[in-house]
Design a protein around this motif. Structure first.
Motif, PDB file in Angstrom:
ATOM      1  N   PHE A 271     -12.167  65.717  87.640  1.00 26.56           N
ATOM      2  CA  PHE A 271     -10.923  66.445  87.362  1.00 26.56           C
ATOM      3  C   PHE A 271      -9.821  66.057  88.352  1.00 26.56           C
ATOM      4  O   PHE A 271      -9.893  66.406  89.529  1.00 26.56           O
ATOM      5  N   ALA A 272      -8.818  65.347  87.851  1.00 27.57           N
ATOM      6  CA  ALA A 272      -7.682  64.957  88.708  1.00 27.57           C
ATOM      7  C   ALA A 272      -6.610  66.043  88.636  1.00 27.57           C
ATOM      8  O   ALA A 272      -6.586  66.852  87.698  1.00 27.57           O
ATOM      9  N   ASP A 273      -5.716  66.029  89.616  1.00 31.89           N
ATOM     10  CA  ASP A 273      -4.651  67.038  89.638  1.00 31.89           C
ATOM     11  C   ASP A 273      -3.514  66.633  88.695  1.00 31.89           C
ATOM     12  O   ASP A 273      -3.462  65.506  88.206  1.00 31.89           O
ATOM     13  N   ILE A 274      -2.620  67.602  88.458  1.00 31.24           N
ATOM     14  CA  ILE A 274      -1.463  67.341  87.595  1.00 31.24           C
ATOM     15  C   ILE A 274      -0.202  67.189  88.449  1.00 31.24           C
ATOM     16  O   ILE A 274      -0.177  67.579  89.621  1.00 31.24           O
ATOM     17  N   ASP A 275       0.819  66.641  87.835  1.00 31.23           N
ATOM     18  CA  ASP A 275       2.112  66.458  88.496  1.00 31.23           C
ATOM     19  C   ASP A 275       2.894  67.777  88.430  1.00 31.23           C
ATOM     20  O   ASP A 275       2.900  68.429  87.387  1.00 31.23           O
TER      21      ASP A 275
ATOM     22  N   TRP B 155       3.580  68.485  84.556  1.00 30.73           N
ATOM     23  CA  TRP B 155       2.339  69.258  84.307  1.00 30.73           C
ATOM     24  C   TRP B 155       1.270  68.370  83.659  1.00 30.73           C
ATOM     25  O   TRP B 155       0.265  68.863  83.170  1.00 30.73           O
ATOM     26  N   CYS B 156       1.486  67.071  83.649  1.00 26.28           N
ATOM     27  CA  CYS B 156       0.508  66.128  83.103  1.00 26.28           C
ATOM     28  C   CYS B 156      -0.206  65.420  84.266  1.00 26.28           C
ATOM     29  O   CYS B 156       0.168  65.589  85.428  1.00 26.28           O
ATOM     30  N   LEU B 157      -1.208  64.608  83.918  1.00 23.48           N
ATOM     31  CA  LEU B 157      -1.991  63.882  84.910  1.00 23.48           C
ATOM     32  C   LEU B 157      -1.102  63.230  85.977  1.00 23.48           C
ATOM     33  O   LEU B 157      -0.175  62.482  85.656  1.00 23.48           O
ATOM     34  N   SER B 158      -1.432  63.482  87.247  1.00 22.45           N
ATOM     35  CA  SER B 158      -0.720  62.852  88.354  1.00 22.45           C
ATOM     36  C   SER B 158      -1.330  61.472  88.603  1.00 22.45           C
ATOM     37  O   SER B 158      -2.543  61.352  88.809  1.00 22.45           O
TER      38      SER B 158
END
Ligand SMILES: Cc1ncc(COP(=O)(O)O)c(C=O)c1O
Length: 388
Positions: A99-103, A107-110
């Motif tokens: 699980f990667a963080d969001i921008d 609010w999408c994949l960082s």
């Protein structure tokens, strides 16, 4: 006043006529006439070579992973803040979700977090076009090419969205769409897999039909596979909606504009972002509350429900949910993903159905202001007014 639903379609006589025609005529040798038209028109709209109509977006991602050969021992990177359908097929094939963080803006994949999550076991990435926005595809493409990772784009919520003029859903090895009843283009339930890769398309075509070759008339199964098909009535509905896609997307953007105007003077809140590179189709208009307001999503949803307004919570971080919370990757993500955990408790999806009127949006905004104003006045004056 009737309750205001959180989402819903825009169906005209055209849709009704197409579905009625499919129900009357799309049988026997003509069973697939609407599928063929819908798939051809969809591929053309996206600017890709192949499109396959399926029963859901989840099945499109399942077939994508299988066709790419992802399985046990592989890691697949997904953003932490998304619907569980983004990740469930990763588990179906026995791979491990990371699980990667969001921008904080899209609010999408960082892209930055994605790169941090890569290990020698990483095989694929599932960027999600959350709420109709698109992540930084330039940066993500650069990373995935360098690390030779497959990309399965989850464009469930983003039909019509664009990044640098290119359609959402057309960026990966495959793109996957949902036509669930809440979506901008609906077939009731349904989905589409799109790809430029003939090998993936051919493999998915066998996997989706119990291991039969397309066109097989001898009912010969070469392997155990799946039954992932859309009905002709759904395909007919999808075709009619696709022929009206500009109208549907324009209405979505119009609804967002109404909200943006009504909430312009409300401090302590932020709406969906649209970067210069992006055309956001705002599947769900989403309000993010500054933590200083002291209101969490559950409270705001309850306050608006009292006024007859149905809302939804911003997705919970996947790593916080029971299937993942105590897994190794879940625990790592709970510490790493500050943005997902910072945003999720304060995000609320406002009514965004295609039958909304300007008056109803004004009513929702009035209720929102009433719920928040006593608190928003206390938020430090330095907080900028709404910036979308
Ligand atoms: C981001 C995202 N991915 C996947 C899905 C799953 O779509 P479906 O229900 O068509 O499988 C949805 C639908 O709600 C979604 O919002």
């Amino acid at each position: 006043m009737q309750r205001i639903p959180v989402s819903g379609p825009w169906i005209t006589q055209k849709e009704i006529d197409y579905v009625a025609d499919a129900a009357a005529n799309a049988w026997y040798a003509d069973a697939n006439i609407y599928h063929a038209r819908f798939e051809r028109a969809f591929a053309e709209y996206l600017g890709v070579r192949f499109a396959m109509a399926l029963p859901s977006c989840t099945s499109a991602r399942h077939l994508s992973l299988l066709a790419l050969g992802v399985g046990t021992g592989d890691e697949v990177i997904v953003p932490d803040a998304t619907w569980i359908a983004s990740v469930a097929p990763v588990c179906y094939v026995g791979a491990t979700p990371v699980f990667a963080d969001i921008d904080p803006e899209t609010w999408c994949l960082s892209a930055w977090s994605l790169e941090e999550c890569i290990t020698p076991r990483s095989r694929a990435v599932i960027p999600v076009d959350l709420y109709g926005n698109v992540p930084d595809m330039d940066a993500i493409g650069d990373i995935t090419r360098r690390h030779r990772l497959a990309v399965i784009e989850d464009a469930a919520e983003a039909i019509g969205s664009e990044y640098r003029g290119r359609k959402a859903g057309s960026f990966g090895d495959t793109g996957t769409f949902s036509f669930h009843g809440s979506k901008t283009l609906t077939t009731g339930e349904g989905g589409m897999l799109v790809t430029d890769r003939e090998d993936i398309y051919r493999r998915a075509a066998v996997l989706r039909d119990h291991g039969r070759q397309p066109g097989d008339t001898m009912f010969f199964n070469s392997e155990i596979a799946y039954k992932y098909k859309m009905s002709s009535m759904q395909a007919a509905l999808g075709l009619a909606q696709l022929e009206r896609i500009e109208e549907l997307v324009t209405r979505k953007r119009q609804i967002f504009d109404w909200y943006q105007r009504e909430l312009a003077d409300l401090r302590g809140v932020k709406l969906n972002h649209e970067a210069e590179t992006t055309k956001n189709t705002y599947w769900m208009v989403t309000v993010l509350l500054e933590p200083e307001l002291g209101v969490r999503k559950e409270q705001l949803i309850a306050l608006l429900a009292e006024r007859g307004i149905d809302c939804r919570p911003f997705f919970h971080p996947l790593s916080s949910l029971p299937p993942f919370a105590s897994s190794e990757q879940g625990k790592i993500a709970q510490i790493r993903n500050r943005v997902s955990y910072g945003i999720s408790p304060y995000g609320v999806n406002l009514p965004s159905g295609l039958n909304l009127t300007e008056e109803r949006v004004a009513y929702v905004c009035d209720a929102l202001k009433t719920a928040l104003r006593p608190r928003s006045q206390r938020v430090i004056a330095a907080t900028p007014a709404l910036h979308a």
